[in-house]
Design a protein around this motif. Structure first.
Motif, PDB file in Angstrom:
ATOM      1  N   UNK A 132       4.672  13.570   6.704  1.00 40.03           N
ATOM      2  CA  UNK A 132       2.889  13.337   6.649  1.00 40.03           C
ATOM      3  C   UNK A 132       2.817  11.979   6.016  1.00 40.03           C
ATOM      4  N   UNK A 133       2.983  11.427   7.143  1.00 41.20           N
ATOM      5  CA  UNK A 133       2.049   9.644   6.358  1.00 41.20           C
ATOM      6  C   UNK A 133       1.259   9.372   6.633  1.00 41.20           C
ATOM      7  N   UNK A 147       2.984   2.994   5.757  1.00 35.95           N
ATOM      8  CA  UNK A 147       4.064   2.164   6.515  1.00 35.95           C
ATOM      9  C   UNK A 147       5.708   2.714   6.223  1.00 35.95           C
ATOM     10  N   UNK A 148       5.822   3.460   5.818  1.00 38.79           N
ATOM     11  CA  UNK A 148       7.169   3.924   5.161  1.00 38.79           C
ATOM     12  C   UNK A 148       7.218   4.561   6.554  1.00 38.79           C
ATOM     13  N   UNK A 169       0.854   2.658  10.395  1.00 36.56           N
ATOM     14  CA  UNK A 169       2.434   2.520  11.086  1.00 36.56           C
ATOM     15  C   UNK A 169       3.685   2.855  10.896  1.00 36.56           C
ATOM     16  N   UNK A 170       4.881   3.561  11.073  1.00 37.66           N
ATOM     17  CA  UNK A 170       5.515   4.034  11.095  1.00 37.66           C
ATOM     18  C   UNK A 170       6.649   4.164  11.584  1.00 37.66           C
ATOM     19  N   UNK A 212       0.873  -1.688  -0.008  1.00 39.44           N
ATOM     20  CA  UNK A 212      -0.635   0.274  -0.401  1.00 39.44           C
ATOM     21  C   UNK A 212       0.385   1.173   0.023  1.00 39.44           C
ATOM     22  N   UNK A 213       0.748   2.410  -0.937  1.00 43.93           N
ATOM     23  CA  UNK A 213       0.982   3.835  -1.488  1.00 43.93           C
ATOM     24  C   UNK A 213       0.396   4.942  -0.306  1.00 43.93           C
ATOM     25  N   UNK A 214       1.202   5.378  -0.090  1.00 39.66           N
ATOM     26  CA  UNK A 214       0.000   6.759   0.731  1.00 39.66           C
ATOM     27  C   UNK A 214      -0.882   6.429  -0.549  1.00 39.66           C
TER      28      UNK A 214
END
Length: 320
Positions: free
Chosen positions: A221-222, A150-151, A316-317, A104-106
């Motif tokens: 900005x996750x 999740x980055x 979650x980062x 999954x990306x932004x």
């Protein structure tokens, strides 16, 4: 038989009857979780998809209909025809990519604007002994701050006071200016989770105490994990919202504490600028940020930050 996005309304309704047994109107307010993703091992190829449910398989919209675009911003610019196609894809159950094969990306990348709201939770104002704002306090982050759900969050060498801020975010679905408050929700594609990561030294002490630089370092900005359409939420202004650092709850509130709700923010900002599909709004943070703790607490390398909003999901980062 796969229906094309330009199919007649009667055929769309027939498809809805066939797949669910009841007639339901295909509109942009359909209950969906829209995502932007890539296939594991093919990270350079961005796709738009619909989650079957949070954490489950993702329907690849371009595989379902090759005319569909590859980015969320282009998808939102399609308006109702794009949403209708996504709803048909979800109903079909076809073209599902297993969750294990998805990164999954932004849910939105490269928006024209990232609009942020300061001091927008009553309990956050009380935390600072600050007055309740009479008008929305608006600032911005550059779009380059956006990173995936999740980055990693990268600690910049220029700051030693990096803080967390869980926020309810929403994404604009259609173009508008001078939008009336009573019409505002029809301009919103859906809601997602954000972390308005902030370098407090740059926000509060340096650069003339202007907020921009402290808010706009890369990865600050996750966003994600999905854009959840409004109809999927019982009441977006009555959702639990929390942030955890290394598993410990540091923020725990409810979106009912928002001073200016979604409709007000859309109407207010659209007085000044034209809102465009893909524009991201961060609506403010509740109490519990690190800078107002005694003593203050800031993020360090190795920390894990999780932001959660009920019915929408969590991001979650790792801090690196």
């Amino acid at each position: 038989m796969r229906l094309l996005c330009g199919s007649l309304l009667s055929l769309r309704r027939f498809n809805a009857v066939f797949s669910t047994g009841t007639i339901r109107r295909a509109t942009s307010s359909a209950t969906m979780r829209l995502v932007q993703f890539c296939h594991v091992g093919d990270e350079g190829r961005v796709r738009v998809g619909v989650e079957q449910a949070e954490g489950q398989g993702v329907i690849d919209l371009k595989a379902f209909d090759p005319s569909m675009p590859s980015t969320m911003r282009e998808f939102l610019e399609m308006g109702k025809s794009g949403m209708d196609c996504a709803e048909r894809a979800l109903s079909s159950g076809q073209c599902v990519v297993p969750r294990s094969d998805v990164r999954l990306l932004s849910p939105v990348t490269g928006p024209e604007k990232v609009v942020c709201v300061g001091m927008n939770y009553r309990d956050h104002c009380l935390e600072q002994n600050a007055p309740i704002p009479k008008e929305p306090i608006i600032f911005s982050k550059f779009p380059s701050t956006i990173t995936g759900p999740y980055d990693d969050i990268i600690l910049p060498e220029e700051s030693t006071e990096v803080d967390w801020e869980v926020e309810l975010a929403f994404v604009i679905g259609r173009k508008g200016k001078h939008i009336k408050e009573e019409d505002a929700l029809s301009y919103v594609a859906g809601f997602t989770v954000a972390n308005d990561v902030s370098a407090r030294d740059w926000q509060m002490k340096r650069n003339g105490k202007q907020w921009l630089l402290g808010k706009t370092f890369d990865t600050f900005c996750p966003l994600g994990p999905a854009i959840v359409t409004t109809s999927a939420l019982k009441d977006v202004h009555h959702l639990g919202i929390r942030c955890l650092v290394n598993g410990a709850v540091v923020q725990d509130s409810n979106t009912s504490q928002l001073i200016f709700q979604t409709q007000k923010l859309v109407a207010w900002v659209s007085r000044f600028v034209t809102l465009c599909p893909g524009d991201v709004f961060l609506s403010g943070t509740p109490p519990g940020v690190g800078v107002f703790r005694n003593p203050p607490v800031f993020l360090k390398k190795g920390d894990v930050v999780e932001c959660q909003i009920d019915e929408i999901g969590s991001i979650k980062n790792n801090v690196v």
